[in-house]
Design a protein around this motif. Structure first.
Motif, PDB file in Angstrom:
ATOM      1  N   ILE A 189       2.419   1.016 -14.834  1.00 32.55           N
ATOM      2  CA  ILE A 189       2.610  -0.194 -14.034  1.00 32.55           C
ATOM      3  C   ILE A 189       3.753  -1.019 -14.618  1.00 32.55           C
ATOM      4  N   GLU A 190       4.675  -1.443 -13.748  1.00 35.72           N
ATOM      5  CA  GLU A 190       5.838  -2.236 -14.167  1.00 35.72           C
ATOM      6  C   GLU A 190       5.821  -3.559 -13.395  1.00 35.72           C
ATOM      7  N   PHE A 191       6.041  -4.660 -14.092  1.00 39.36           N
ATOM      8  CA  PHE A 191       6.015  -5.981 -13.455  1.00 39.36           C
ATOM      9  C   PHE A 191       7.443  -6.472 -13.206  1.00 39.36           C
ATOM     10  N   LEU A 192       7.701  -6.964 -11.975  1.00 40.31           N
ATOM     11  CA  LEU A 192       9.020  -7.452 -11.574  1.00 40.31           C
ATOM     12  C   LEU A 192       8.889  -8.881 -11.024  1.00 40.31           C
ATOM     13  N   PRO A 193      10.008  -9.623 -10.925  1.00 36.44           N
ATOM     14  CA  PRO A 193       9.915 -11.004 -10.412  1.00 36.44           C
ATOM     15  C   PRO A 193       9.403 -11.050  -8.975  1.00 36.44           C
ATOM     16  N   LEU A 194       8.712 -12.130  -8.646  1.00 34.00           N
ATOM     17  CA  LEU A 194       8.137 -12.325  -7.313  1.00 34.00           C
ATOM     18  C   LEU A 194       9.243 -12.668  -6.319  1.00 34.00           C
ATOM     19  N   PRO A 195       9.273 -12.038  -5.107  1.00 32.85           N
ATOM     20  CA  PRO A 195      10.295 -12.376  -4.102  1.00 32.85           C
ATOM     21  C   PRO A 195      10.125 -13.804  -3.580  1.00 32.85           C
ATOM     22  N   ILE A 196      11.186 -14.328  -2.964  1.00 31.20           N
ATOM     23  CA  ILE A 196      11.161 -15.687  -2.395  1.00 31.20           C
ATOM     24  C   ILE A 196      10.134 -15.764  -1.268  1.00 31.20           C
ATOM     25  N   ASP A 197       9.360 -16.846  -1.248  1.00 38.50           N
ATOM     26  CA  ASP A 197       8.387 -17.154  -0.186  1.00 38.50           C
ATOM     27  C   ASP A 197       7.266 -16.123  -0.074  1.00 38.50           C
ATOM     28  N   THR A 239       5.452  -0.596  -9.138  1.00 39.77           N
ATOM     29  CA  THR A 239       6.094  -1.903  -9.317  1.00 39.77           C
ATOM     30  C   THR A 239       5.245  -3.002  -8.698  1.00 39.77           C
ATOM     31  N   ILE A 240       4.797  -3.911  -9.548  1.00 39.68           N
ATOM     32  CA  ILE A 240       4.047  -5.084  -9.104  1.00 39.68           C
ATOM     33  C   ILE A 240       4.959  -6.299  -9.229  1.00 39.68           C
ATOM     34  N   VAL A 280       0.840  -1.211   0.000  1.00 39.46           N
ATOM     35  CA  VAL A 280       0.000   0.000   0.000  1.00 39.46           C
ATOM     36  C   VAL A 280       0.869   1.252   0.000  1.00 39.46           C
ATOM     37  N   SER A 281       1.846   1.305   0.919  1.00 36.42           N
ATOM     38  CA  SER A 281       2.716   2.488   0.967  1.00 36.42           C
ATOM     39  C   SER A 281       3.553   2.597  -0.311  1.00 36.42           C
ATOM     40  N   ASN A 282       4.052   1.457  -0.816  1.00 41.36           N
ATOM     41  CA  ASN A 282       4.816   1.455  -2.071  1.00 41.36           C
ATOM     42  C   ASN A 282       4.030   2.100  -3.206  1.00 41.36           C
ATOM     43  N   PHE A 283       2.824   1.571  -3.429  1.00 44.06           N
ATOM     44  CA  PHE A 283       2.010   2.037  -4.557  1.00 44.06           C
ATOM     45  C   PHE A 283       1.665   3.518  -4.414  1.00 44.06           C
ATOM     46  N   ILE A 284       1.299   3.934  -3.199  1.00 47.95           N
ATOM     47  CA  ILE A 284       0.889   5.330  -2.997  1.00 47.95           C
ATOM     48  C   ILE A 284       2.060   6.280  -3.226  1.00 47.95           C
ATOM     49  N   VAL A 285       3.220   5.960  -2.626  1.00 49.63           N
ATOM     50  CA  VAL A 285       4.394   6.839  -2.774  1.00 49.63           C
ATOM     51  C   VAL A 285       4.837   6.896  -4.240  1.00 49.63           C
ATOM     52  N   GLN A 286       4.848   5.748  -4.909  1.00 47.46           N
ATOM     53  CA  GLN A 286       5.229   5.723  -6.329  1.00 47.46           C
ATOM     54  C   GLN A 286       4.248   6.550  -7.166  1.00 47.46           C
ATOM     55  N   ALA A 287       2.966   6.424  -6.875  1.00 55.85           N
ATOM     56  CA  ALA A 287       1.957   7.159  -7.644  1.00 55.85           C
ATOM     57  C   ALA A 287       2.081   8.668  -7.410  1.00 55.85           C
ATOM     58  N   LEU A 288       2.290   9.069  -6.165  1.00 59.01           N
ATOM     59  CA  LEU A 288       2.402  10.498  -5.849  1.00 59.01           C
ATOM     60  C   LEU A 288       3.662  11.106  -6.462  1.00 59.01           C
ATOM     61  N   THR A 323      -6.684  -8.223  -5.875  1.00 57.63           N
ATOM     62  CA  THR A 323      -5.408  -8.544  -6.528  1.00 57.63           C
ATOM     63  C   THR A 323      -4.520  -7.308  -6.482  1.00 57.63           C
ATOM     64  N   MET A 324      -3.235  -7.528  -6.651  1.00 55.15           N
ATOM     65  CA  MET A 324      -2.289  -6.412  -6.662  1.00 55.15           C
ATOM     66  C   MET A 324      -2.592  -5.442  -7.808  1.00 55.15           C
ATOM     67  N   LEU A 325      -3.040  -6.001  -8.916  1.00 54.02           N
ATOM     68  CA  LEU A 325      -3.387  -5.162 -10.063  1.00 54.02           C
ATOM     69  C   LEU A 325      -4.587  -4.269  -9.739  1.00 54.02           C
ATOM     70  N   GLU A 326      -5.593  -4.832  -9.078  1.00 55.03           N
ATOM     71  CA  GLU A 326      -6.764  -4.026  -8.679  1.00 55.03           C
ATOM     72  C   GLU A 326      -6.363  -2.905  -7.722  1.00 55.03           C
ATOM     73  N   LEU A 327      -5.480  -3.218  -6.784  1.00 56.69           N
ATOM     74  CA  LEU A 327      -5.022  -2.195  -5.836  1.00 56.69           C
ATOM     75  C   LEU A 327      -4.268  -1.085  -6.569  1.00 56.69           C
ATOM     76  N   ALA A 328      -3.369  -1.472  -7.481  1.00 59.70           N
ATOM     77  CA  ALA A 328      -2.589  -0.485  -8.232  1.00 59.70           C
ATOM     78  C   ALA A 328      -3.504   0.434  -9.035  1.00 59.70           C
ATOM     79  N   GLU A 329      -4.507  -0.139  -9.674  1.00 59.73           N
ATOM     80  CA  GLU A 329      -5.431   0.664 -10.498  1.00 59.73           C
ATOM     81  C   GLU A 329      -6.260   1.612  -9.640  1.00 59.73           C
TER      82      GLU A 329
END
Length: 324
Positions: free
Chosen positions: A266-274, A204-205, A190-198, A248-254
């Motif tokens: 929107i930019e897609f990156l590899p999923l972190p471990i676990d 980054t998803i 949530v904080s990531n998406f908001i700060v990036q958008a502002l 979904t993360m996409l719904e939150l980003a939108e």
């Protein structure tokens, strides 16, 4: 009129802790806020310091603490991957030694104690949504294990103190919570998406955006914690506290893009471990036992959180804000 109590909140200068301190003071209690300021911040409780019923102590819960209190809320532990992976040994110590020290204090004082546990005890779940009886699917040796297993061990200790010493315990399993006072660089979605958008930066998803989370607004969560603490001694938990609305993360980003009016892509990156694919609480126990359900819709809560971050970024004071 409620009987005024002396209440200790560890991690009280963090994101959740500061809101809890605020609410308890509003209810007429005396609050001792303990924090070592690893992720907590004085800014989060600065407005409370002038209140004669509030006391702020700098202390690390991995060391014993000697106070006289009626209730303890144990919230001390970094909660975002960025922070808890920074010093994983200290993260485990905070969960385990911190629990031992706070349980010891509660035992000496015959005080009631609540553990802020986490949905991370379920790991990458095979059961969906997650019920309290589910034992979890956790990697014990991965990069997130310091937090997941630390919190699982803390729950073990709480229930052993309950069985062995008849200690009055409460265990809340907290699911993704968001709101003002989150750290802008805590790496949470949530904080990531908001700060990036502002900042009009790429949102980054990680993964393909289909993984889901359930987001609970901080005010609702605090109501749930206090409701659990106020239950009879027979109620120990664990009880899931979270919002069962799944996105979904996409719904939150939108939604963040819509509410901020951002030009971000929107930019897609590899999923972190676990990284868990799904996270959704079954809150039927909280409904039945606490009479609690979250009330704040995601759109409304995000609006308040965006307003907070907008003010924060424009005042260039981001270095002073902290997380749970």
């Amino acid at each position: 009129m409620q009987h005024s109590k002396q209440i200790l909140v560890t991690g009280g200068a963090g994101f959740l802790g500061s809101f809890l301190c605020e609410r308890l003071l509003a209810q007429g209690h005396e609050v001792i806020c303990v924090d070592n300021f690893f992720t907590g911040s004085r800014w989060n409780v600065a407005h409370l310091v002038s209140n004669p019923a509030f006391e702020l102590i700098r202390h690390d819960v991995t060391f014993p603490l000697y106070l006289e209190v009626d209730e303890i809320y144990n919230l001390a532990c970094p909660a975002s991957p960025v922070h808890y992976q920074h010093d994983p040994v200290q993260t485990t110590k905070t969960s385990v030694h911190g629990a031992i020290n706070m349980l010891g204090l509660a035992k000496r004082l015959k005080a009631k104690i609540l553990q802020a546990s986490t949905s991370e005890v379920y790991g990458s779940p095979d059961m969906h949504p997650q019920q309290e009886g589910y034992w979890g699917n956790v990697n014990p040796i991965g990069p997130r294990s310091c937090y997941d297993e630390g919190k699982r061990c803390a729950e073990t200790l709480f229930f052993d103190y309950w069985r062995q010493h008849a200690l009055r315990i409460k265990v809340a399993r907290i699911f993704n919570t968001y709101g003002p006072r989150m750290h802008p660089d805590d790496g949470r979605v949530v904080s990531n998406f908001i700060v990036q958008a502002l900042r009009n930066q790429s949102i980054t998803i990680y993964g393909d955006g289909t993984q889901t989370r359930s987001f609970c607004y901080v005010d609702d969560l605090i109501t749930g914690l206090i409701s659990l603490m106020e239950t009879s001694d027979e109620v120990t938990g664990p009880i899931n506290i979270g919002n069962p609305g799944e996105f979904t993360m996409l719904e939150l980003a939108e939604l963040v893009l819509e509410l901020t009016g951002s030009r971000s892509k929107i930019e897609f990156l590899p999923l972190p471990i676990d990284d868990p694919r799904q996270r959704q609480p079954d809150i039927s126990v909280a409904k039945d036992v606490l009479g609690w359900t979250p009330r704040t819709p995601l759109r409304e809560g995000l609006g308040k959180t965006i307003a907070y971050f907008d003010g924060l970024l424009s005042s260039n004071r981001s270095g002073h804000v902290a997380a749970e």
